[in-house]
Design an enzyme around this catalytic site. Structure first.
Site, PDB file in Angstrom:
ATOM      1  N   CYS A  88       1.036  -1.010   0.256  1.00 63.19           N
ATOM      2  CA  CYS A  88      -0.308   0.157   0.201  1.00 63.19           C
ATOM      3  C   CYS A  88       1.135   1.001  -0.459  1.00 63.19           C
ATOM      4  O   CYS A  88       1.955   1.633  -0.188  1.00 63.19           O
ATOM      5  CB  CYS A  88      -1.189  -0.013   0.920  1.00 63.19           C
ATOM      6  N   ASN A 135       2.442  -0.795   5.429  1.00 58.90           N
ATOM      7  CA  ASN A 135       3.088  -0.796   3.885  1.00 58.90           C
ATOM      8  C   ASN A 135       3.724  -2.444   3.961  1.00 58.90           C
ATOM      9  O   ASN A 135       4.682  -1.716   4.255  1.00 58.90           O
ATOM     10  CB  ASN A 135       3.358   0.094   3.584  1.00 58.90           C
TER      11      ASN A 135
END
Length: 621
Positions: free
Chosen positions: A2, A71
């Site tokens: 992400c 992430n």
């Protein structure tokens, strides 16, 4: 996988519109979902690329007074979850995000020692009003930060941070380093006041101050003997963990042994795995036939693309914008096309980055055997020989003697060196005498000396702390995420490194080849034509194309960029002209200056990537 943005407000209420605007700038990193968490002190923005727990893995994730944005991937999340459940912890989702947050709740800052994966994350403790974050051991996942009078902000890409700075200015010291390294080293960026969180570090924010602490030291201190079976088992286990996903996983496949090893192990787990290859329509710059031969031998599908010069030129503005910082590695564009094609078929790809740094794969490492006789001489004698040789006329062997009698610390800055300091001084309008490339690496060479590293291990340590993070992983992350696809690198696994760090010099390189024991570990397992194949790298035909339309485009960008007060454009154009005339191969030097000029046009002059300015049809005029 992400992208995220985080803002810690020092003395004012958070601006909801600001966090949303910044988060939107990294939409490509996570087009599947968007999430926010905002209060008077912190603001989280998140863009999700759904890979694990597609239905419930939304972020920011909030639980028991803690909020997290994350992430990356935690490859051992299933085993960690079981341990926590056995200890009485309960879970709301099947995501690795919740496991990561639970590990922090239990272990606090020591949680990073239990994580196997690639990650950058930030956690807010509502009760204690504290912030904790970290970046993975090797720097696979990026994390930038900026500190102003009003806030401390972090993001997966710095294009999301420039709006927090009053004025985007070129950092002159970073530019000086960039011209030698082809990237900005030492966790700086080319933008003044924007920096990177160092890999293997965690950080805290308390009392309006951010503090960093190293939790993982990449060291090659030998603790045990290693066999080829150890290497095979470690990589087999790593690939198995890296293939855990709720979406389809593919693999990049070049003409090299590293991606072949990954593809071979992955195909044993999934015989239907798709492989992806890229080549260029120039003889000597296309390994598609080798990749196809490998795929056929493994019995897997191979999807190949052949990039033309016109396509390469058209892609450049988007590629440079995606990179954030200027990176003068021409292979970035190849990975861009490779990622775009792979994204049509899969959401996750495996790749072979990191093998060269861990197992001794670069051809320059073989240099040890040619300079070994001079390593036995005293520094004083080598210096005397060096001074004499430099006075000699240009004869065969002169360059070798100069190199062999010059200390490694004085000449080796990593796998690539573009400009010598004296050339950088000619190019730049302002040059800092105290910021030469030797100054930049002094602390790393001291560390190598303190740990008593041999010649090759010293080179590895320089590369893994500069080239790997500054070039290899930067382009891998930015080009893949720019196409909304997750890139995983099984060689860069801490369990694999725990094996690789114990290799002897002879197990790494010989006079004739590299990655000796790694090759032996996969002999009889990977296709035979790949076992002894020499290191080639990722060949890109800019040397040829600079004499054609690419050269016209490069000339236009250099001349028209508003960089006259920064660089000597005449110096740059003379390099290009000499290259076109065949006087010398200046392709990489020209490319390095050109990439900076294009970066300047995009980030300082704010020319839109979709502007007609980049229309290559104008080159004929």
């Amino acid at each position: 996988m992400c992208g995220h943005v985080f803002i810690y407000s020092k003395n004012k209420m958070n601006d909801e519109n600001l966090i949303k605007r910044l988060t939107d700038k990294i939409h490509h990193r996570g087009p599947d979902d968007t999430g926010f968490y905002i209060n008077e002190k912190v603001a989280f923005g998140f863009k999700r690329l759904s890979i694990i727990d597609l239905e419930h893995g939304k972020q920011p994730f909030v639980k028991n007074g803690y909020s997290i944005i994350f992430n990356g991937e935690i490859y051992n999340h299933e085993s960690l979850r079981k341990q926590f459940e056995d200890q009485g912890y309960t879970f709301e989702t099947n995501s690795d995000t919740e496991v990561l947050l639970t590990s922090y709740i239990k272990y606090k800052e020591k949680c990073v020692n239990y994580l196997r994966g690639m990650f950058s994350f930030i956690i807010y403790d509502e009760k204690q009003k504290t912030i904790f974050g970290a970046r993975d051991q090797f720097g696979i996942k990026p994390l930038y930060y900026v500190e102003t009078n009003n806030e401390i902000a972090f993001s997966s890409e710095y294009k999301a941070l420039v709006d927090t700075i009053e004025e985007v200015k070129v950092d002159e010291n970073s530019l000086q380093n960039y011209l030698s390294f082809q990237y900005v080293p030492n966790y700086k960026t080319i933008v003044k006041n924007i920096n990177k969180v160092p890999n293997g570090n965690y950080f805290t924010i308390k009392n309006n101050k951010v503090e960093f602490k190293q939790y993982y030291d990449i060291n090659f201190i030998k603790r045990k003997d290693v066999t080829k079976e150890d290497i095979y088992n470690a990589l087999e286990d790593s690939v198995k963990h890296h293939m855990v996903s709720n979406v389809e996983v593919g693999t990049f496949l070049s003409g090299g042994i590293d991606s072949t090893i990954i593809a071979t192990l992955a195909s044993k787990i999934n015989p239907n795995i798709k492989s992806f290859s890229v080549g260029f329509d120039i003889e000597g710059y296309n390994e598609l036939e080798v990749a196809k031969k490998t795929a056929d031998a493994l019995g897997i599908e191979n999807i190949a693309i052949n990039v033309k010069q016109s396509d390469y030129i058209k892609a450049l503005p988007k590629v440079i914008y995606k990179l954030d910082d200027p990176l003068a590695d021409p292979s970035c564009v190849g990975i861009h096309f490779l990622s775009q094609e792979a994204r049509k078929h899969v959401k996750v790809v495996l790749s072979g980055e990191g093998a060269d740094e861990l197992f001794g794969g670069y051809n320059i490492y073989k240099e040890y055997y040619s300079v070994r006789p001079f390593l036995r001489l005293s520094n004083k004698l080598n210096k005397a020989i060096n001074n004499i040789v430099r006075l000699m006329p240009k004869i065969k062997g002169k360059n070798y003697l100069i190199r062999a009698t010059t200390s490694l610390e004085s000449r080796y800055i990593g796998n690539a060196k573009i400009f010598e300091d004296r050339e950088v001084e000619d190019i730049l309008q302002v040059f800092n005498e105290n910021n030469r490339y030797k100054d930049v690496l002094r602390h790393l060479y001291k560390d190598c000396k303190d740990k008593n590293y041999d010649y090759v291990t010293t080179m590895q340590n320089i590369d893994i702390n500069t080239w790997l993070e500054g070039d290899i992983l930067l382009k891998g992350d930015k080009m893949s995420m720019g196409s909304s696809i997750e890139l995983r690198v099984p060689f860069l696994d801490k369990e694999v490194f725990d094996v690789a760090k114990n290799l002897t010099l002879e197990q790494k390189v010989s006079k004739s080849n590299t990655k000796i024991l790694l090759r032996q570990a996969f002999k009889g397992i990977i296709p035979p034509h790949m076992v002894e194949k020499k290191k080639l790298g990722f060949p890109i035909p800019i040397r040829v194309w600079l004499k054609d339309d690419l050269g016209k485009f490069v000339r236009k960008v250099i001349i028209e960029s508003n960089t006259d007060n920064i660089i000597d454009k005449n110096y740059a154009i003379n390099l290009l002209d000499d290259h076109i005339k065949g006087k010398s191969d200046n392709s990489r030097k020209v490319w390095t200056i050109f990439i900076f000029c294009m970066w300047h046009q995009l980030f300082i002059e704010n020319i839109d990537i979709n502007s007609d300015y980049w229309n290559i049809e104008q080159l004929a005029n």
